[in-house]
Design an enzyme around this catalytic site. Structure first.
Site, PDB file in Angstrom:
ATOM      1  N   ASP A   1       0.842  -1.199   0.000  1.00  0.00           N
ATOM      2  CA  ASP A   1       0.000   0.000   0.000  1.00  0.00           C
ATOM      3  C   ASP A   1       0.877   1.248   0.000  1.00  0.00           C
ATOM      4  O   ASP A   1       1.317   1.716   1.032  1.00  0.00           O
ATOM      5  CB  ASP A   1      -0.916  -0.005   1.230  1.00  0.00           C
ATOM      6  CG  ASP A   1      -1.845   1.185   1.282  1.00  0.00           C
ATOM      7  OD1 ASP A   1      -1.823   2.015   0.350  1.00  0.00           O
ATOM      8  OD2 ASP A   1      -2.591   1.304   2.267  1.00  0.00           O
ATOM      9  N   THR A   2       1.136   1.762  -1.182  1.00  0.00           N
ATOM     10  CA  THR A   2       1.979   2.957  -1.323  1.00  0.00           C
ATOM     11  C   THR A   2       1.183   4.119  -1.922  1.00  0.00           C
ATOM     12  O   THR A   2       1.770   5.031  -2.495  1.00  0.00           O
ATOM     13  CB  THR A   2       3.202   2.653  -2.213  1.00  0.00           C
ATOM     14  OG1 THR A   2       2.741   2.186  -3.491  1.00  0.00           O
ATOM     15  CG2 THR A   2       4.102   1.598  -1.580  1.00  0.00           C
ATOM     16  N   ARG A   3      -0.133   4.071  -1.791  1.00  0.00           N
ATOM     17  CA  ARG A   3      -0.989   5.081  -2.438  1.00  0.00           C
ATOM     18  C   ARG A   3      -0.656   6.501  -1.993  1.00  0.00           C
ATOM     19  O   ARG A   3      -0.593   7.406  -2.811  1.00  0.00           O
ATOM     20  CB  ARG A   3      -2.453   4.793  -2.130  1.00  0.00           C
ATOM     21  CG  ARG A   3      -2.964   3.535  -2.774  1.00  0.00           C
ATOM     22  CD  ARG A   3      -4.332   3.216  -2.297  1.00  0.00           C
ATOM     23  NE  ARG A   3      -4.242   2.773  -0.900  1.00  0.00           N
ATOM     24  CZ  ARG A   3      -5.284   2.457  -0.145  1.00  0.00           C
ATOM     25  NH1 ARG A   3      -6.499   2.568  -0.624  1.00  0.00           N
ATOM     26  NH2 ARG A   3      -5.126   2.040   1.078  1.00  0.00           N
TER      27      ARG A   3
ATOM     28  N   GLU B   1      -5.890  -2.708   6.536  1.00  0.00           N
ATOM     29  CA  GLU B   1      -6.006  -3.310   5.209  1.00  0.00           C
ATOM     30  C   GLU B   1      -5.509  -4.754   5.259  1.00  0.00           C
ATOM     31  O   GLU B   1      -4.679  -5.190   4.468  1.00  0.00           O
ATOM     32  CB  GLU B   1      -5.230  -2.503   4.164  1.00  0.00           C
ATOM     33  CG  GLU B   1      -5.715  -1.087   3.991  1.00  0.00           C
ATOM     34  CD  GLU B   1      -6.927  -0.944   3.084  1.00  0.00           C
ATOM     35  OE1 GLU B   1      -7.540  -1.971   2.736  1.00  0.00           O
ATOM     36  OE2 GLU B   1      -7.261   0.182   2.731  1.00  0.00           O
TER      37      GLU B   1
ATOM     38  N   GLN C   1      -6.532  -7.476   4.353  1.00  0.00           N
ATOM     39  CA  GLN C   1      -6.696  -8.354   3.197  1.00  0.00           C
ATOM     40  C   GLN C   1      -5.414  -8.469   2.372  1.00  0.00           C
ATOM     41  O   GLN C   1      -5.272  -9.383   1.582  1.00  0.00           O
ATOM     42  CB  GLN C   1      -7.868  -7.903   2.310  1.00  0.00           C
ATOM     43  CG  GLN C   1      -7.627  -6.645   1.506  1.00  0.00           C
ATOM     44  CD  GLN C   1      -8.005  -5.370   2.232  1.00  0.00           C
ATOM     45  OE1 GLN C   1      -8.236  -5.365   3.430  1.00  0.00           O
ATOM     46  NE2 GLN C   1      -8.081  -4.273   1.487  1.00  0.00           N
TER      47      GLN C   1
ATOM     48  N   TYR D   1     -15.350  -4.328  -5.099  1.00  0.00           N
ATOM     49  CA  TYR D   1     -16.513  -3.485  -5.366  1.00  0.00           C
ATOM     50  C   TYR D   1     -17.658  -4.257  -6.019  1.00  0.00           C
ATOM     51  O   TYR D   1     -18.802  -3.810  -6.012  1.00  0.00           O
ATOM     52  CB  TYR D   1     -16.118  -2.272  -6.222  1.00  0.00           C
ATOM     53  CG  TYR D   1     -15.790  -2.610  -7.658  1.00  0.00           C
ATOM     54  CD1 TYR D   1     -16.718  -2.394  -8.662  1.00  0.00           C
ATOM     55  CD2 TYR D   1     -14.558  -3.149  -7.991  1.00  0.00           C
ATOM     56  CE1 TYR D   1     -16.423  -2.703  -9.980  1.00  0.00           C
ATOM     57  CE2 TYR D   1     -14.257  -3.465  -9.302  1.00  0.00           C
ATOM     58  CZ  TYR D   1     -15.190  -3.235 -10.294  1.00  0.00           C
ATOM     59  OH  TYR D   1     -14.895  -3.544 -11.591  1.00  0.00           O
TER      60      TYR D   1
END
Length: 87
Positions: free
Chosen positions: A7-9, A49, A51, A80
């Site tokens: 996760d590097t958003r 997060e 998952q 989604y």
């Protein structure tokens, strides 16, 4: 707090909310590497997060068994389209 290194958003070493407010965290490739790297199990039990971690079930059971504590996690069990997520 711990998050996946995938996760590097917004930032590599922070969890950032949609308002841009960041909270420092550790970014790990897997949860079981935490005790290997730091020599103990988390005292603050909040993987974010979850998952993204394949070993989340094993880790949560170990923390609960070793510390006798409740483990809180945040994550999704579907995408989604409401399809099961698998990393």
């Amino acid at each position: 707090m711990v998050k996946s290194s995938m996760d590097t958003r917004y930032a590599k070493d922070s969890v950032v909310n949609h308002d841009g407010i960041g909270f420092p965290c550790l970014a790990l490739t897997d949860l079981m590497s935490f005790p290997e790297r730091f020599g103990h199990i988390l005292t603050t039990r909040c993987p974010y997060e979850v998952q993204f971690f394949r070993d989340h079930y094993e880790f949560c059971c170990k923390v609960a068994d070793v510390n006798g504590k409740t483990v809180t996690v945040a994550g999704l069990d579907g995408d989604y389209l409401r399809c099961y997520c698998e990393v």
